[in-house]
Design an enzyme around this catalytic site. Structure first.
Site, PDB file in Angstrom:
ATOM      1  N   ASP A  33       4.724 -42.970 -46.729  1.00  0.00           N
ATOM      2  CA  ASP A  33       3.943 -44.098 -47.265  1.00  0.00           C
ATOM      3  C   ASP A  33       3.321 -44.931 -46.144  1.00  0.00           C
ATOM      4  O   ASP A  33       3.870 -45.009 -45.047  1.00  0.00           O
ATOM      5  CB  ASP A  33       4.865 -44.973 -48.131  1.00  0.00           C
ATOM      6  CG  ASP A  33       4.080 -45.885 -49.070  1.00  0.00           C
ATOM      7  OD1 ASP A  33       2.854 -45.691 -49.221  1.00  0.00           O
ATOM      8  OD2 ASP A  33       4.707 -46.799 -49.646  1.00  0.00           O
ATOM      9  N   HIS A  50      -4.817 -41.040 -44.266  1.00  0.00           N
ATOM     10  CA  HIS A  50      -4.237 -39.793 -44.790  1.00  0.00           C
ATOM     11  C   HIS A  50      -4.390 -38.674 -43.758  1.00  0.00           C
ATOM     12  O   HIS A  50      -3.459 -37.904 -43.518  1.00  0.00           O
ATOM     13  CB  HIS A  50      -4.928 -39.376 -46.089  1.00  0.00           C
ATOM     14  CG  HIS A  50      -4.766 -40.360 -47.214  1.00  0.00           C
ATOM     15  ND1 HIS A  50      -3.550 -40.910 -47.542  1.00  0.00           N
ATOM     16  CD2 HIS A  50      -5.665 -40.878 -48.097  1.00  0.00           C
ATOM     17  CE1 HIS A  50      -3.717 -41.740 -48.576  1.00  0.00           C
ATOM     18  NE2 HIS A  50      -4.986 -41.735 -48.928  1.00  0.00           N
ATOM     19  N   LEU A 145      14.016 -23.078 -42.103  1.00  0.00           N
ATOM     20  CA  LEU A 145      13.879 -24.399 -42.723  1.00  0.00           C
ATOM     21  C   LEU A 145      13.103 -24.211 -44.024  1.00  0.00           C
ATOM     22  O   LEU A 145      12.117 -23.481 -44.041  1.00  0.00           O
ATOM     23  CB  LEU A 145      13.086 -25.344 -41.798  1.00  0.00           C
ATOM     24  CG  LEU A 145      12.588 -26.658 -42.428  1.00  0.00           C
ATOM     25  CD1 LEU A 145      13.755 -27.606 -42.706  1.00  0.00           C
ATOM     26  CD2 LEU A 145      11.563 -27.362 -41.519  1.00  0.00           C
TER      27      LEU A 145
HETATM   28  C1  IPE Z   1       4.650 -42.913 -53.266  1.00  0.00           C
HETATM   29  O1  IPE Z   1       3.860 -43.839 -52.623  1.00  0.00           O
HETATM   30  C2  IPE Z   1       3.946 -41.581 -53.377  1.00  0.00           C
HETATM   31  C3  IPE Z   1       3.716 -40.854 -52.134  1.00  0.00           C
HETATM   32  C4  IPE Z   1       4.128 -41.210 -50.946  1.00  0.00           C
HETATM   33  C5  IPE Z   1       2.979 -39.610 -52.244  1.00  0.00           C
HETATM   34  P1  IPE Z   1       2.916 -44.870 -53.411  1.00  0.00           P
HETATM   35  O2  IPE Z   1       2.245 -45.665 -52.370  1.00  0.00           O
HETATM   36  O3  IPE Z   1       2.059 -44.125 -54.365  1.00  0.00           O
HETATM   37  O4  IPE Z   1       3.980 -45.733 -54.231  1.00  0.00           O
HETATM   38  P2  IPE Z   1       3.926 -47.241 -54.724  1.00  0.00           P
HETATM   39  O5  IPE Z   1       2.653 -47.372 -55.513  1.00  0.00           O
HETATM   40  O6  IPE Z   1       3.908 -48.108 -53.503  1.00  0.00           O
HETATM   41  O7  IPE Z   1       5.157 -47.445 -55.524  1.00  0.00           O
HETATM   42  C1  IPE Z   2       0.896 -42.633 -48.823  1.00  0.00           C
HETATM   43  O1  IPE Z   2       0.115 -43.661 -48.286  1.00  0.00           O
HETATM   44  C2  IPE Z   2       0.082 -41.412 -49.177  1.00  0.00           C
HETATM   45  C3  IPE Z   2      -0.116 -41.192 -50.620  1.00  0.00           C
HETATM   46  C4  IPE Z   2       0.449 -41.894 -51.551  1.00  0.00           C
HETATM   47  C5  IPE Z   2      -1.003 -40.114 -51.004  1.00  0.00           C
HETATM   48  P1  IPE Z   2      -0.647 -44.697 -49.221  1.00  0.00           P
HETATM   49  O2  IPE Z   2      -1.996 -44.127 -49.556  1.00  0.00           O
HETATM   50  O3  IPE Z   2       0.190 -45.057 -50.393  1.00  0.00           O
HETATM   51  O4  IPE Z   2      -0.814 -45.914 -48.236  1.00  0.00           O
HETATM   52  P2  IPE Z   2      -0.614 -47.469 -48.571  1.00  0.00           P
HETATM   53  O5  IPE Z   2       0.717 -47.609 -49.241  1.00  0.00           O
HETATM   54  O6  IPE Z   2      -1.738 -47.858 -49.481  1.00  0.00           O
HETATM   55  O7  IPE Z   2      -0.665 -48.139 -47.238  1.00  0.00           O
HETATM   56 MG    MG Z   3       1.616 -46.459 -50.675  1.00  0.00          MG
END
Ligand code: IPE
Ligand code: IPE
Ligand code: MG
Length: 254
Positions: A33, A50, A145
């Site tokens: 995240d 990303h 792995l």
């Molecule tokens: C969880 O992260 C999903 C992934 C890392 C793929 P999100 O950013 O989508 O989750 P919330 O919205 O903060 O709960």
């Molecule tokens: C995690 O990073 C990746 C996915 C959920 C695909 P985010 O896109 O949720 O990044 P933030 O949380 O908005 O910083």
């Molecule tokens: Mg996120």
């Protein structure tokens, strides 16, 4: 100091050798995240974050290999991520397919078995599903792995899919209602032979599961780190696994 500087100052210096090999978690889950925030800190669009996450993922995989972990599950796209702007969703679909194509040889050479957890169906584009099938079949014989990629994954969706399979099996006379046990539920998860998740790591400072591996991680130790996913390196994995090794796990006992 900026947030980024504070986080860098906290970068751990652990090595694989610092981690007790007899206290390795059988299965580690990572909620990757913070990509969007990493990009925003640089004035870039979210997709730049990303894209930068790819390096973090492959460094984490190298770290898992160094440690000798058996199972690593990384969350790449959730069932709730469809609610994001269509442009971002489309980009993520393309990116994940492209990443699999570009990096499959490398994973294969490193004897990594790639497999997926999540609902393998629309709205995931067919071309992405095909790439997932290809990655699984090319690496199915590896055991060094197991890298599970959670894609179109949601813990509740997985339990709905389990309930549907149980419904089918009861209707077909393959299972009785009394035969429904924790074991028969576990046997119908997306990857039933994977060991229980013992450690969940979430980056970016958020302290929630967001619907990750609800059944599999029921007794997992949780480690939260403020580092944003694109800045994650194997040393962060080593530090989290070392922290796991120091935790007392009780499973309801005294
Ligand atoms: C969880 O992260 C999903 C992934 C890392 C793929 P999100 O950013 O989508 O989750 P919330 O919205 O903060 O709960
Ligand atoms: C995690 O990073 C990746 C996915 C959920 C695909 P985010 O896109 O949720 O990044 P933030 O949380 O908005 O910083
Ligand atoms: Mg996120």
């Amino acid at each position: 100091m900026t947030d980024a500087h504070t986080r860098l100052a906290q970068a751990p210096t652990a090595t694989a050798a610092d981690v007790a090999s007899d206290r390795l978690p059988a299965h580690v889950g990572i909620i990757m995240d913070g990509n969007g925030r990493w990009a925003a800190e640089r004035g870039e669009p979210r997709r730049v974050g990303h894209a930068a996450g790819e390096q973090a993922l492959f460094d984490a995989v190298e770290g898992a290999l160094e440690l000798g972990l058996d199972h690593l599950t990384v969350w790449a796209f959730s069932t709730d991520n469809w609610k994001r702007p269509p442009d971002e969703v489309r980009w993520l679909m393309w990116f994940n397919r492209d990443l699999l194509r570009r990096r499959l040889d490398e994973l294969d050479e490193r004897r990594v078995r790639v497999r997926f957890v999540g609902r393998r169906a629309r709205p995931v584009p067919k071309r992405v599903l095909d790439e997932m099938d290809e990655a699984e079949s090319r690496t199915a014989h590896h055991r060094r792995l197991t890298l599970q990629i959670a894609f179109n994954y949601g813990g509740r969706t997985e339990l709905v899919d389990v309930a549907r399979r149980i419904g089918d099996d009861v209707a077909a006379g393959r299972l009785t209602p009394e035969g429904i046990t924790e074991r028969s539920i576990a046997a119908r998860l997306y990857q039933p032979d994977a060991p229980e998740v013992e450690l969940v790591i979430r980056t970016s400072g958020e302290q929630r599961l967001s619907n990750f591996l609800l059944w599999e991680a029921a007794y997992a130790e949780l480690v939260f780190t403020p580092v944003l996913w694109p800045d994650f390196r194997r040393e962060h994995l080593f530090a989290a696994v070392a922290e796991f090794g120091g935790r007392e796990r009780r499973f309801g006992k005294v």
